[in-house]
Structures are given as C-alpha cells and as structure tokens.
Write a protein that holds these residues in place. Structure first.
Motif, PDB file in Angstrom:
ATOM      1  N   ILE A 135       0.867  -1.173   0.000  1.00  0.00           N
ATOM      2  CA  ILE A 135       0.000   0.000   0.000  1.00  0.00           C
ATOM      3  C   ILE A 135       0.903   1.221   0.000  1.00  0.00           C
ATOM      4  N   SER A 136       0.782   2.053  -1.012  1.00  0.00           N
ATOM      5  CA  SER A 136       1.659   3.214  -1.133  1.00  0.00           C
ATOM      6  C   SER A 136       1.218   4.391  -0.268  1.00  0.00           C
ATOM      7  N   ASP A 137      -0.040   4.461   0.101  1.00  0.00           N
ATOM      8  CA  ASP A 137      -0.571   5.583   0.871  1.00  0.00           C
ATOM      9  C   ASP A 137      -0.147   5.480   2.344  1.00  0.00           C
ATOM     10  N   ALA A 138       0.747   6.389   2.762  1.00  0.00           N
ATOM     11  CA  ALA A 138       1.271   6.362   4.130  1.00  0.00           C
ATOM     12  C   ALA A 138       0.177   6.539   5.179  1.00  0.00           C
ATOM     13  N   ALA A 139      -0.847   7.324   4.870  1.00  0.00           N
ATOM     14  CA  ALA A 139      -1.937   7.548   5.831  1.00  0.00           C
ATOM     15  C   ALA A 139      -2.725   6.257   6.064  1.00  0.00           C
ATOM     16  N   VAL A 140      -2.970   5.492   5.013  1.00  0.00           N
ATOM     17  CA  VAL A 140      -3.687   4.218   5.155  1.00  0.00           C
ATOM     18  C   VAL A 140      -2.826   3.229   5.935  1.00  0.00           C
ATOM     19  N   ARG A 141      -1.536   3.199   5.639  1.00  0.00           N
ATOM     20  CA  ARG A 141      -0.636   2.302   6.390  1.00  0.00           C
ATOM     21  C   ARG A 141      -0.649   2.657   7.876  1.00  0.00           C
ATOM     22  N   ALA A 142      -0.627   3.945   8.179  1.00  0.00           N
ATOM     23  CA  ALA A 142      -0.645   4.385   9.582  1.00  0.00           C
ATOM     24  C   ALA A 142      -1.940   3.951  10.275  1.00  0.00           C
ATOM     25  N   GLN A 143      -3.055   4.018   9.548  1.00  0.00           N
ATOM     26  CA  GLN A 143      -4.329   3.581  10.117  1.00  0.00           C
ATOM     27  C   GLN A 143      -4.316   2.070  10.396  1.00  0.00           C
ATOM     28  N   ILE A 144      -3.756   1.311   9.466  1.00  0.00           N
ATOM     29  CA  ILE A 144      -3.675  -0.145   9.643  1.00  0.00           C
ATOM     30  C   ILE A 144      -2.797  -0.466  10.852  1.00  0.00           C
ATOM     31  N   ILE A 145      -1.662   0.196  10.947  1.00  0.00           N
ATOM     32  CA  ILE A 145      -0.752  -0.038  12.075  1.00  0.00           C
ATOM     33  C   ILE A 145      -1.423   0.349  13.385  1.00  0.00           C
ATOM     34  N   ASN A 146      -2.201   1.419  13.365  1.00  0.00           N
ATOM     35  CA  ASN A 146      -2.949   1.810  14.562  1.00  0.00           C
ATOM     36  C   ASN A 146      -3.924   0.704  14.963  1.00  0.00           C
ATOM     37  N   ALA A 147      -4.604   0.114  13.994  1.00  0.00           N
ATOM     38  CA  ALA A 147      -5.525  -0.989  14.286  1.00  0.00           C
ATOM     39  C   ALA A 147      -4.769  -2.202  14.839  1.00  0.00           C
ATOM     40  N   LEU A 148      -3.601  -2.491  14.281  1.00  0.00           N
ATOM     41  CA  LEU A 148      -2.809  -3.636  14.739  1.00  0.00           C
ATOM     42  C   LEU A 148      -2.208  -3.399  16.114  1.00  0.00           C
ATOM     43  N   SER A 149      -2.023  -2.139  16.458  1.00  0.00           N
ATOM     44  CA  SER A 149      -1.438  -1.773  17.754  1.00  0.00           C
ATOM     45  C   SER A 149      -2.492  -1.681  18.850  1.00  0.00           C
ATOM     46  N   GLY A 150      -3.743  -1.956  18.478  1.00  0.00           N
ATOM     47  CA  GLY A 150      -4.822  -1.897  19.444  1.00  0.00           C
ATOM     48  C   GLY A 150      -5.411  -0.515  19.604  1.00  0.00           C
ATOM     49  N   GLY A 151      -5.099   0.404  18.661  1.00  0.00           N
ATOM     50  CA  GLY A 151      -5.592   1.785  18.749  1.00  0.00           C
ATOM     51  C   GLY A 151      -6.969   1.973  18.200  1.00  0.00           C
TER      52      GLY A 151
END
Length: 151
Positions: A135-151
């Motif tokens: 996924i090239s979109d950094a904002a989408v990646r950040a959202q996914i990582i937030n979900a994986l981090s329990g955010g």
C-alpha cells in the motif's frame, strides 16, 4: 427607436412573488433553526479518537481482512495479526508460515510493519503474501498499524 431593456434582451423569465409578512417573519427565524441543527449535528458527531479508531478498523478491514483477522488464534488464509507488535515474524504457533518468513529475523514494530505493508517483498523476500504487493498511501498504512497496535 427605443433600446430594449436588459430583461427583454435576455428573455429571462423572472417570477414575481408577493410574500405575506407572516412568511417573511417565519423565514427570518430560519437561520436560527439551521444553527440549531448544525449544533445538534456537531453534538452527535463522534469524538476524534472514536473516529480515528473507526478509520483504523475500516483501513484494516479494507486492506487486510480478506486473509487476516485481529482476533487471537483465528488463523485464516494468513495468520491472526492479534498482538503482532513486538512478536517475531513467522513464529506464531498454529500457522504454516513460509520458510522466508520463519527465517527472516524480523521482529514486528511500527517501523517494520510500515515498511512491510508498503512493500512486503522488500522486507521479507519470497514471502507468501502474493498477490498483495503493498500500500503506497502512508496515511492508510498508519491507520492499519494503529488498528494492529490496538488503537
């Protein structure tokens, strides 16, 4: 010869309505009603943190949920991603990882997750994430990582 007026030249049809004063008075109160509606809408809007969590869940669901889940022990086509932050790649019991993932030496943190979600092949060559290429979109990646981090 008399020149035609602008109205006659454009041939516009302009409706003329006589509005009773009671209606004018009612219309004058309309901005107050609009303000009240806007205030109610703002009061019912989700808190920014709740909206961010919703965005994170949506990003995870849109990009990852076809193969993964965020529920512990619920392995699907891909392994469960519950508790992935801090875990060594390819080591979760109950899932048959590719040899490249098992031997990658990667420990998942936000930086490695971001790089992997952007381009899995660059982090773990010959991984089994095909056809996912990143996924090239950094904002989408950040959202996914937030979900994986329990955010």
């Amino acid at each position: 010869m008399r020149r035609p007026s602008t109205w006659a030249t454009t041939r516009a049809i302009v409706p003329c309505v006589i509005v009773p004063s009671a209606i004018v008075a009612a219309l004058a109160s309309l901005p107050i009603l609009i303000l009240t509606t806007a205030t109610l809408a703002r009061a019912q809007a989700p808190e920014p943190a709740a909206a961010a969590a919703d965005d994170s869940s949506a990003a995870f669901n849109n990009a990852c949920r076809t193969c993964h889940t965020n529920k512990a022990g619920d392995n699907r086509l891909g392994p469960s991603l519950a508790g992935i932050v801090g875990r060594k790649a390819g080591q979760q019991p109950g899932f048959a990882y590719s040899e490249s993932m098992k031997n990658s030496g990667v420990t998942w943190d936000t930086k490695t997750l971001d790089a992997f979600i952007a381009n899995p092949e660059s982090v773990v060559p010959s991984n089994a994430m095909k056809p996912f290429t990143g996924i090239s979109d950094a904002a989408v990646r950040a959202q996914i990582i937030n979900a994986l981090s329990g955010g």
